[in-house]
Scaffold this active site. Structure first.
Site, PDB file in Angstrom:
ATOM      1  N   SER A 233       0.828  -1.205   0.000  1.00 46.29           N
ATOM      2  CA  SER A 233       0.000   0.000   0.000  1.00 46.29           C
ATOM      3  C   SER A 233       0.866   1.262   0.000  1.00 46.29           C
ATOM      4  CB  SER A 233      -0.901  -0.002   1.236  1.00 46.29           C
ATOM      5  OG  SER A 233      -0.096   0.023   2.400  1.00 46.29           O
ATOM      6  N   GLY A 237       4.199   2.054   2.109  1.00 49.11           N
ATOM      7  CA  GLY A 237       5.346   2.419   1.268  1.00 49.11           C
ATOM      8  C   GLY A 237       6.043   3.676   1.780  1.00 49.11           C
ATOM      9  N   GLU A 254       6.524  -0.222  -5.246  1.00 48.66           N
ATOM     10  CA  GLU A 254       5.408  -0.497  -6.172  1.00 48.66           C
ATOM     11  C   GLU A 254       4.150  -0.451  -5.318  1.00 48.66           C
ATOM     12  OE1 GLU A 254       5.942  -0.776  -9.337  1.00 48.66           O
ATOM     13  OE2 GLU A 254       8.106  -1.119  -9.361  1.00 48.66           O
ATOM     14  N   CYS A 288      -3.578  -4.748  -8.129  1.00 50.07           N
ATOM     15  CA  CYS A 288      -3.172  -3.333  -8.135  1.00 50.07           C
ATOM     16  C   CYS A 288      -3.540  -2.659  -9.447  1.00 50.07           C
ATOM     17  CB  CYS A 288      -1.671  -3.217  -7.857  1.00 50.07           C
ATOM     18  SG  CYS A 288      -0.648  -4.163  -8.993  1.00 50.07           S
TER      19      CYS A 288
HETATM   20  P1  NAD Z   1       0.573  -3.524   2.942  1.00 47.70           P
HETATM   21  O1  NAD Z   1       1.238  -2.247   2.597  1.00 47.70           O
HETATM   22  O2  NAD Z   1      -0.364  -3.551   4.091  1.00 47.70           O
HETATM   23  O3  NAD Z   1       1.672  -4.654   3.248  1.00 47.70           O
HETATM   24  C1  NAD Z   1       2.677  -4.984   2.307  1.00 47.70           C
HETATM   25  C2  NAD Z   1       3.852  -5.626   3.028  1.00 47.70           C
HETATM   26  O4  NAD Z   1       4.456  -4.668   3.902  1.00 47.70           O
HETATM   27  C3  NAD Z   1       3.504  -6.825   3.902  1.00 47.70           C
HETATM   28  O5  NAD Z   1       4.502  -7.806   3.737  1.00 47.70           O
HETATM   29  C4  NAD Z   1       3.544  -6.242   5.310  1.00 47.70           C
HETATM   30  O6  NAD Z   1       3.836  -7.209   6.304  1.00 47.70           O
HETATM   31  C5  NAD Z   1       4.681  -5.249   5.178  1.00 47.70           C
HETATM   32  N1  NAD Z   1       4.691  -4.157   6.154  1.00 47.70           N
HETATM   33  C6  NAD Z   1       3.657  -3.669   6.874  1.00 47.70           C
HETATM   34  N2  NAD Z   1       4.076  -2.630   7.644  1.00 47.70           N
HETATM   35  C7  NAD Z   1       5.398  -2.469   7.397  1.00 47.70           C
HETATM   36  C8  NAD Z   1       6.389  -1.553   7.852  1.00 47.70           C
HETATM   37  N3  NAD Z   1       6.092  -0.590   8.733  1.00 47.70           N
HETATM   38  N4  NAD Z   1       7.645  -1.664   7.389  1.00 47.70           N
HETATM   39  C9  NAD Z   1       7.955  -2.619   6.475  1.00 47.70           C
HETATM   40  N5  NAD Z   1       7.061  -3.526   5.996  1.00 47.70           N
HETATM   41  C10 NAD Z   1       5.795  -3.436   6.452  1.00 47.70           C
HETATM   42  O7  NAD Z   1      -0.140  -4.004   1.586  1.00 47.70           O
HETATM   43  P2  NAD Z   1      -1.073  -5.269   1.359  1.00 47.70           P
HETATM   44  O8  NAD Z   1      -2.381  -5.006   2.023  1.00 47.70           O
HETATM   45  O9  NAD Z   1      -0.339  -6.520   1.665  1.00 47.70           O
HETATM   46  O10 NAD Z   1      -1.246  -5.228  -0.241  1.00 47.70           O
HETATM   47  C11 NAD Z   1      -2.234  -4.503  -0.905  1.00 47.70           C
HETATM   48  C12 NAD Z   1      -1.661  -3.247  -1.525  1.00 47.70           C
HETATM   49  O11 NAD Z   1      -0.567  -3.588  -2.357  1.00 47.70           O
HETATM   50  C13 NAD Z   1      -2.644  -2.535  -2.431  1.00 47.70           C
HETATM   51  O12 NAD Z   1      -2.577  -1.153  -2.204  1.00 47.70           O
HETATM   52  C14 NAD Z   1      -2.162  -2.853  -3.835  1.00 47.70           C
HETATM   53  O13 NAD Z   1      -2.501  -1.909  -4.826  1.00 47.70           O
HETATM   54  C15 NAD Z   1      -0.689  -2.909  -3.605  1.00 47.70           C
HETATM   55  N6  NAD Z   1      -0.022  -3.657  -4.667  1.00 47.70           N
HETATM   56  C16 NAD Z   1       0.732  -2.955  -5.569  1.00 47.70           C
HETATM   57  C17 NAD Z   1       1.349  -3.627  -6.626  1.00 47.70           C
HETATM   58  C18 NAD Z   1       2.192  -2.879  -7.628  1.00 47.70           C
HETATM   59  O14 NAD Z   1       2.887  -3.524  -8.397  1.00 47.70           O
HETATM   60  N7  NAD Z   1       2.155  -1.554  -7.658  1.00 47.70           N
HETATM   61  C19 NAD Z   1       1.200  -5.011  -6.743  1.00 47.70           C
HETATM   62  C20 NAD Z   1       0.435  -5.689  -5.805  1.00 47.70           C
HETATM   63  C21 NAD Z   1      -0.174  -5.001  -4.757  1.00 47.70           C
END
Ligand code: NAD
Length: 486
Positions: A233, A237, A254, A288
């Site tokens: 997300s 990010g 990403e 995404c």
């Molecule tokens: P998220 O951001 O909640 O989690 C992603 C990852 O980050 C997980 O492994 C999580 O454990 C880790 N994380 C959480 N907090 C963290 C921190 N403080 N420091 C480091 N790592 C941490 O996202 P999600 O709910 O797993 O995925 C959905 C999101 O991903 C959607 O917004 C979607 O659009 C996006 N996404 C983007 C792409 C792309 O290529 N642009 C592809 C797939 C998904």
């Protein structure tokens, strides 16, 4: 014990371990369980990595990175190709665990595993030779790309292994050591992929750590990691970037998307409605780069809406072989989507098909594919990345106005234009602010082509030669003859 084709004992797809320094490692008194979103049963236990596990993995990665960088490119290619063959060989086992952790229908799970194999193979067709910038009697200037060292890949739950193969393959191919951090919701396929990888890479080159919400920050803060490749997300990010800034790690982000699709007046409504809805409702919209806001020209709005409603009613919700749309993958996201649907109800928006309530006869995290008829531009279902099978269709009549509405977002991952008039489609497409513009299509990405988000959808590039470069430091070497006077 009978050995498999690679000369090792068969993989056990019921027990899951961290992979540290070439060995399987567990955390016996500290485990957690993912949840199968179809049955709501616990999936098997997985480790919760501690700082000690992180330190062990980072030390091993640091050692491995030095020697792996010296391995010739073609030998690294051979190892990756053999790894791809082994994944392909075990594809159906991976498909079964991927379905249990994500709730994906079988065809989609199969596509994810076969896409991983494809990515591994296709990255091997790319190369990153040194570039001779100048070669004269006076001097030679060469730019080379040297691996950064230890790369961590942090992955989301929606495409746990496909997204990770986009990160891992270029990192390992360019001579880095890679630590794989899956989402706590979906660690299973990833841990098993990493375990299988030990047959092809020296210890420490490919490792995997499972954990809870504390693990990500332990990695982004770690001083001996040189790069974080993050997919997830936008909110997280930004935290990743902030944390990485303390040690000036390289970051590739990403992030989220809210892809518009602009449907022009000259389309065949039935055909376009079916194609756009197939993309929007695939994996219950949890992609995404799914079509998330559909702007339809007023001349064909009613026909496109009617055709889409009819088509969406035929999409089978469930988990069987014939299911097109599975459940929402995680409890937390399920709660969010229910809240989003409550906002549809409270704002009295028109539901053209579907429901604002989950189906009462299904126990998993199911949401019926739902279309919202012409909501206002400031409705939550339009401005938020719904990441769900809840799709808004809006009317447009003026080109400049629809471009401004489509661009009125912080997101900029993808966008599409649907028209028989390719000049009009290109004219509109070039005004859209997104990293991927599709004309009469959407959702297509490939290893040969850079993939990146504009605005708050990302930073840096995945895929293609740019994706290889992202895993490297640039080093420019200037050489003059020893007797040069300058
Ligand atoms: P998220 O951001 O909640 O989690 C992603 C990852 O980050 C997980 O492994 C999580 O454990 C880790 N994380 C959480 N907090 C963290 C921190 N403080 N420091 C480091 N790592 C941490 O996202 P999600 O709910 O797993 O995925 C959905 C999101 O991903 C959607 O917004 C979607 O659009 C996006 N996404 C983007 C792409 C792309 O290529 N642009 C592809 C797939 C998904």
């Amino acid at each position: 014990m009978a050995l498999d084709k690679t000369g090792y004992p068969p993989l056990d797809f019921n027990t899951f371990y961290n992979v540290i320094d070439g060995e399987l490692s567990s955390t016996p008194n500290n485990v957690r369980y993912g949840i199968n979103p179809i049955t709501l049963e616990n999936n098997p236990a997985v480790p919760i990595s501690s700082l000690h596990d992180v330190n062990r993995a980072v030390e091993a990665a640091g050692r491995a990175a030095k020697s792996w960088a010296e391995v010739p490119w073609d030998k690294r290619v051979s190892a990756i190709r053999e790894y791809a063959n082994a994944i392909e060989d075990k594809a159906e086992d991976f498909v079964r665990i991927l379905m249990k952790e994500t709730g994906k229908p079988v065809n989609l799970a199969r596509t994810e595993i076969s896409t991983c194999v494809q990515y591994l193979r296709e990255f091997c067709q790319l190369s990153l030779p040194s570039e001779v910038i100048e070669d004269t009697e006076e001097r030679k200037v060469v730019t080379r790309y040297v691996p950064v060292g230890v790369v961590v890949g942090i992955a989301p739950w929606n495409f746990p292994v496909q997204v990770s193969c986009m990160k891992m393959t270029p990192a390992i191919l360019t001579g880095n050591a890679y630590i794989w951090k899956p989402s706590p919701y979906t660690p299973y396929c990833s841990l098993k992929f990493a375990e299988l990888g030990q047959r092809f890479f020296p210890p420490g080159v490919l490792q995997a750590l499972s954990g809870d919400n504390d693990l990500g920050p332990l990695l982004t803060e770690h001083p001996n990691i040189q790069m974080v490749s993050f997919t997830g997300s936008t909110l997280v990010g930004k935290k990743v970037m902030e944390s990485c800034s303390k040690t000036l790690k390289r970051v590739v982000l990403e992030l989220g998307g809210n892809d518009p699709a602009i449907v022009c007046a000259d389309v065949d409504p039935a055909s376009v409605a079916k194609r756009i809805a197939s993309i929007a409702f695939c994996h219950s919209g949890q992609i995404c780069i799914a079509t998330k806001r559909i702007y339809v020209h007023e001349a064909v709005y009613d026909a496109v809406l009617a055709a889409m409603v009819e088509f969406v009613k035929t999409l089978k919700l469930g988990s069987g072989e014939d299911a097109y749309t599975g459940p929402i993958s995680t409890i937390d996201h399920f709660k969010y989507v229910k809240g989003l649907l409550a906002s549809v109800e409270s704002a009295k928006l028109t539901v053209a098909t579907g429901s604002t309530k989950p189906p009462s006869d299904m126990s998993g995290y199911y949401i019926v594919p739902t279309i919202i008829d012409n909501p206002p531009d400031d409705a939550r279902v339009v401005i938020e990345e719904q990441f769900a099978p809840v799709l808004p269709l809006m009317r447009w009549k003026d080109e400049a106005d629809v471009i401004s509405r489509a661009n009125n977002t912080n997101m900029g991952l993808g966008a599409s234009v649907w028209s028989r008039d390719l000049d009009q489609a290109e004219r509109l497409g070039k005004q859209l602010q997104a990293g991927n513009i599709w004309i009469n299509t959407h959702l297509e990405i490939q290893t040969s082509t850079p993939f990146a988000g504009h605005k708050q959808s990302g930073l840096g590039i995945a895929m293609a030669v740019d994706g290889l470069k992202a895993c490297c430091n640039v080093q420019s070497i200037y050489t003059r003859p020893a007797d040069s006077t300058t």
